[in-house]
Scaffold this motif. Structure first.
Motif, short mmCIF file in Angstrom:
data_model
loop_
_atom_site.label_atom_id
_atom_site.label_comp_id
_atom_site.label_asym_id
_atom_site.label_seq_id
_atom_site.Cartn_x
_atom_site.Cartn_y
_atom_site.Cartn_z
N LEU A 150 0.80 -1.09 0.02
CA LEU A 150 0.14 -0.21 0.17
C LEU A 150 1.03 1.04 0.05
N HIS A 151 1.86 1.18 0.89
CA HIS A 151 2.78 2.55 0.79
C HIS A 151 3.50 2.59 -0.45
N PHE A 152 3.89 1.61 -1.19
CA PHE A 152 4.45 1.78 -2.30
C PHE A 152 3.41 2.18 -3.48
N TYR A 153 2.19 1.75 -3.44
CA TYR A 153 1.26 2.34 -4.28
C TYR A 153 0.65 3.70 -4.11
N LEU A 154 0.81 4.02 -2.78
CA LEU A 154 0.53 5.61 -2.64
C LEU A 154 1.70 6.39 -3.04
N TYR A 155 2.85 5.93 -2.91
CA TYR A 155 4.17 6.73 -3.38
C TYR A 155 4.03 6.71 -4.68
N LYS A 156 3.71 5.56 -5.55
CA LYS A 156 3.72 5.85 -6.97
C LYS A 156 2.72 6.69 -7.36
N LYS A 157 1.51 6.64 -6.76
CA LYS A 157 0.57 7.59 -7.19
C LYS A 157 0.95 8.90 -7.05
N GLU A 158 1.47 9.43 -5.86
CA GLU A 158 1.94 10.62 -5.73
C GLU A 158 3.18 11.16 -6.63
N GLN A 159 4.03 10.21 -7.19
CA GLN A 159 4.80 10.50 -8.08
C GLN A 159 4.19 10.88 -9.55
N ASP A 160 3.22 9.98 -9.72
CA ASP A 160 2.61 10.18 -10.96
C ASP A 160 1.61 11.47 -11.24
N ILE A 161 1.34 12.33 -10.03
CA ILE A 161 0.62 13.50 -10.09
C ILE A 161 1.48 14.52 -10.80
N MET A 162 1.05 15.14 -11.77
CA MET A 162 1.62 16.28 -12.53
C MET A 162 3.03 15.80 -13.00
N SER A 163 3.12 14.48 -13.34
CA SER A 163 4.59 14.20 -13.83
C SER A 163 4.75 14.08 -15.49
N ASN A 164 3.82 14.48 -16.01
CA ASN A 164 3.92 14.15 -17.47
C ASN A 164 4.24 15.59 -18.29
N ILE A 165 4.98 15.53 -19.35
CA ILE A 165 5.21 16.53 -20.09
C ILE A 165 4.48 16.18 -21.65
N LEU A 166 3.57 17.02 -22.26
CA LEU A 166 2.96 16.69 -23.46
C LEU A 166 3.85 17.43 -24.43
N ILE A 167 4.47 16.70 -25.55
CA ILE A 167 4.86 17.01 -26.86
C ILE A 167 4.02 16.87 -27.96
N ILE A 168 3.85 18.28 -28.61
CA ILE A 168 3.02 18.39 -29.66
C ILE A 168 3.76 18.82 -30.98
N ASP A 169 3.86 17.69 -31.77
CA ASP A 169 4.97 18.08 -33.10
C ASP A 169 4.83 17.06 -33.76
N ASP A 170 4.55 17.33 -35.27
CA ASP A 170 4.56 16.46 -36.33
C ASP A 170 5.88 16.00 -36.58
N ASP A 171 6.89 16.42 -36.38
CA ASP A 171 8.02 15.76 -36.64
C ASP A 171 8.50 14.50 -35.69
N ILE A 172 8.61 13.49 -36.25
CA ILE A 172 8.73 12.28 -35.27
C ILE A 172 10.13 12.13 -34.90
N ASP A 173 11.05 12.38 -35.76
CA ASP A 173 12.53 12.21 -35.20
C ASP A 173 12.57 13.14 -34.20
N LEU A 174 12.09 14.47 -34.29
CA LEU A 174 12.56 15.60 -33.23
C LEU A 174 11.78 15.27 -31.94
N CYS A 175 10.50 14.56 -32.20
CA CYS A 175 9.66 14.23 -30.82
C CYS A 175 10.50 13.22 -30.34
N ASN A 176 11.17 12.33 -30.80
CA ASN A 176 11.79 11.36 -30.22
C ASN A 176 13.00 11.88 -29.51
N LEU A 177 13.85 12.96 -29.84
CA LEU A 177 14.82 13.55 -29.30
C LEU A 177 14.31 14.40 -28.15
#
Length: 253
Positions: free
Chosen positions: A9-36
């Motif tokens: 349970l402790h690990f699950y709650l810790y993981k949930k806490e880490q997941d909050i606001m932890s994503n960055i959205l990349i919006i670009d049609d250049d696939i190679d640049l997106c990978n970089l």
């Protein structure tokens, strides 16, 4: 067995806490640049979400906006303009946006900043510079506020309340939707009410970079803040212009 369940349970709650606001959205049609750019995002400790079209971007924003820390946005997309996405973000959420584009004219930069972008990179750019800007913006927006500090994070003036912790503004019991940049400017002024700030001081405090010239973007953003505050409190002018010097927040308004 109980100990194992508690650890799980402790690990699950810790993981949930880490997941909050932890994503960055990349919006670009250049696939190679997106990978970089995905590598840059990983290097800064975030999980990348990727959209190659305007439609994909709107779908991800609709489903995952609560766990997005920042958006990296190209203006030129195959099914429309990235400026439409920027405007949509501006009107609905408060996370920062870095624009990346092949357009390098001052006019394009000013349009992006006036629509709510927090930063601007012209292609081709150095990936280390992108990492540095991701780090600076997410650090500025990150909320590391303890419950005991909650009173110190609330600024209250007449009809308006500004909450540093939630980055929210309430005016006459109405939620005022501000972009990240608008909130930062309002917070800069209201944190030291009645203090007169020059444009240079405001710019360098909020943008965290040296102020070279006045392109009108700061004045435009302040006009938008004033309009939003006046929409819910029409008889009060909180942000005053001090002619020839700059601006101040009037706590006696």
């Amino acid at each position: 067995m109980l100990k194992f369940l508690l650890l799980t349970l402790h690990f699950y709650l810790y993981k949930k806490e880490q997941d909050i606001m932890s994503n960055i959205l990349i919006i670009d049609d250049d696939i190679d640049l997106c990978n970089l750019m995905k590598h840059c995002v990983f290097n800064e400790g975030f999980t990348p979400l990727v959209a190659h079209t305007k439609q994909e971007a709107f779908s991800i924003l609709s489903a995952s906006s609560s766990v997005i820390s920042l958006v990296i946005l190209d203006i030129m997309l195959p099914d429309g303009s990235g400026l439409e996405i920027l405007s949509h973000i501006h009107n609905n959420w408060n996370f920062p946006v870095i624009m990346v584009t092949a357009k390098d004219s001052l006019e394009d930069k000013v349009i992006g900043l006036r629509l709510g972008a927090d930063d601007y990179l012209t292609k081709p750019f150095n990936l280390k510079e992108l990492e540095a800007r991701i780090n600076a913006l997410t650090r500025r927006y990150k909320l590391n506020i303890s419950p005991s500090d909650s009173e110190n994070n609330l600024l209250q003036f007449n009809t308006i309340s500004i909450d540093r912790a939630t980055r929210s503004v309430i005016c006459n019991d109405t939620n005022v939707t501000l972009t990240g940049r608008e909130f930062d400017i309002l917070l800069c002024l209201s944190s030291s009410p009645n203090t007169v700030y020059t444009k240079k001081q405001i710019y360098e405090s909020v943008w965290q970079e040296e102020y070279f010239y006045d392109d009108g973007s700061l004045m435009s953003i302040i006009c938008k803040i004033r309009k939003k505050l006046k929409d819910c409190s029409p008889n009060i002018n909180y942000i005053e212009t001090v002619h020839g010097i700059g601006y101040r927040f009037n706590k006696e308004a």
